[in-house]
Design an enzyme around this catalytic site. Structure first.
Site, mmCIF file in Angstrom:
data_model
loop_
_atom_site.group_PDB
_atom_site.id
_atom_site.type_symbol
_atom_site.label_atom_id
_atom_site.label_comp_id
_atom_site.label_asym_id
_atom_site.label_seq_id
_atom_site.Cartn_x
_atom_site.Cartn_y
_atom_site.Cartn_z
ATOM 1 N N GLY A 14 0.779 -1.236 0.000
ATOM 2 C CA GLY A 14 0.000 0.000 0.000
ATOM 3 C C GLY A 14 0.811 1.287 0.000
ATOM 4 C CB SER A 15 4.248 2.287 -0.898
ATOM 5 O OG SER A 15 4.419 1.858 -2.222
ATOM 6 C CG ASN A 16 1.737 3.411 -5.834
ATOM 7 O OD1 ASN A 16 2.096 4.480 -6.330
ATOM 8 N ND2 ASN A 16 2.360 2.266 -6.088
ATOM 9 N NE ARG A 93 -8.061 -12.529 -7.390
ATOM 10 C CZ ARG A 93 -7.670 -13.791 -7.513
ATOM 11 N NH1 ARG A 93 -6.430 -14.138 -7.226
ATOM 12 N NH2 ARG A 93 -8.507 -14.712 -7.946
ATOM 13 C CG LEU A 95 -11.117 -5.977 -11.026
ATOM 14 C CD1 LEU A 95 -11.093 -4.456 -10.834
ATOM 15 C CD2 LEU A 95 -11.947 -6.641 -9.922
ATOM 16 C CG ASN A 109 -3.819 -0.281 -12.618
ATOM 17 O OD1 ASN A 109 -3.620 -0.473 -11.409
ATOM 18 N ND2 ASN A 109 -3.188 -0.970 -13.559
ATOM 19 C CG HIS A 111 1.419 -1.495 -15.576
ATOM 20 N ND1 HIS A 111 1.100 -2.743 -15.072
ATOM 21 C CD2 HIS A 111 2.370 -1.699 -16.519
ATOM 22 C CE1 HIS A 111 1.828 -3.657 -15.710
ATOM 23 N NE2 HIS A 111 2.602 -3.049 -16.579
ATOM 24 C CB ALA A 175 8.796 7.466 -10.686
ATOM 25 C CD GLU A 176 4.715 2.270 -9.280
ATOM 26 O OE1 GLU A 176 3.661 1.983 -8.690
ATOM 27 O OE2 GLU A 176 5.570 1.416 -9.575
HETATM 28 C C1 GRF Z 1 3.441 -0.960 -7.623
HETATM 29 O O1 GRF Z 1 4.653 -1.032 -8.328
HETATM 30 C C2 GRF Z 1 2.294 -0.956 -8.579
HETATM 31 O O2 GRF Z 1 2.529 -0.219 -9.731
HETATM 32 C C3 GRF Z 1 2.198 -2.425 -8.898
HETATM 33 O O3 GRF Z 1 2.412 -3.087 -7.665
HETATM 34 C C4 GRF Z 1 3.189 -2.243 -6.833
HETATM 35 C C5 GRF Z 1 2.384 -2.013 -5.590
HETATM 36 O O4 GRF Z 1 3.100 -1.378 -4.588
HETATM 37 N N1 GRF Z 1 0.973 -2.752 -9.540
HETATM 38 P P1 GRF Z 1 2.334 -0.740 -3.341
HETATM 39 O O5 GRF Z 1 1.378 -1.790 -2.787
HETATM 40 O O6 GRF Z 1 1.627 0.495 -3.788
HETATM 41 O O7 GRF Z 1 3.441 -0.449 -2.358
#
Ligand code: GRF
Length: 194
Positions: A14-16, A93, A95, A109, A111, A175-176
């Site tokens: 869950g870092s994003n 998952r 969907l 999303n 990616h 970067a995300e």
């Molecule tokens: C991220 O790299 C996301 O793009 C990918 O899985 C990772 C999830 O990381 N789909 P987090 O759970 O947000 O830390």
């Protein structure tokens, strides 16, 4: 201006998700109303609770392969929270087209690749194996085609000599965390105007 309601779907750390939650300050065009995990012990659930966010778990394993039943339960949780925007953030998952159709135009999303390159898993290793010079991350709208919906924004990073999948993954993840909140803000602003 009324804030758009955001639900976040996770499966892992869950870092994003945390980056998204922390970006939604009082003056933001959106606010988080729910975090849902499909994995009972996902680290992100405790992190969301620590941020004061309501959480739910719809554990796909308890549906024993019945995807329609899993998605019906997930959809019930989402509908109860009436989200205007759903952010998939490390939600692992796939969907169904039927599920996605119910939220089409509202689901984003992130990616870890420069789509359309490297849809699916193991994106960092695949980019290294192909001797790419650049790699990065993409936020896109979710459609029935896996990792194939319209691209909203990307961040490109250089692949350095000696990079491994782990070192590359760490830089892309950073970067995300910058990209996804920016896109959410823009998307919520745009959605507010319509
Ligand atoms: C991220 O790299 C996301 O793009 C990918 O899985 C990772 C999830 O990381 N789909 P987090 O759970 O947000 O830390």
């Amino acid at each position: 201006m009324s804030q758009k309601r955001v639900a976040i779907l996770i499966s892992g750390g869950g870092s994003n998700m945390t980056a998204l939650i922390r970006s939604m300050t009082a003056d933001h065009p959106a606010r988080v109303v729910l975090v849902v995990s499909n994995v009972a012990d996902a680290g992100g659930l405790a992190k969301a609770q620590a941020e004061g966010v309501t959480t739910a778990c719809v554990d796909h394993r308890s549906f024993k392969g019945d995807r329609a039943a899993f998605e019906a339960a997930l959809n019930a949780k989402l509908k109860a929270a009436s989200p205007d925007i759903i952010c998939l953030a490390g939600f692992m998952r796939i969907l169904s087209a039927e599920f996605i159709a119910m939220w089409q135009g509202k689901m984003l999303n992130i990616h870890p690749s420069l789509l359309p390159k490297y849809r699916g898993l193991d994106t960092h290793q695949r980019a290294l194996d192909a001797c790419e010079k650049d790699h990065g991350c993409t936020v896109h709208e979710v459609t029935a085609e896996l990792d194939g919906g319209p691209v909203l924004a990307q961040t490109r990073i250089k692949i350095e000599p000696g990079d491994t999948a782990d070192s590359l993954s760490a830089r892309v993840l950073k970067a995300e965390h910058a990209l996804y909140p920016k896109v959410l803000r823009d998307f919520a602003t745009k959605t507010s105007a319509t």
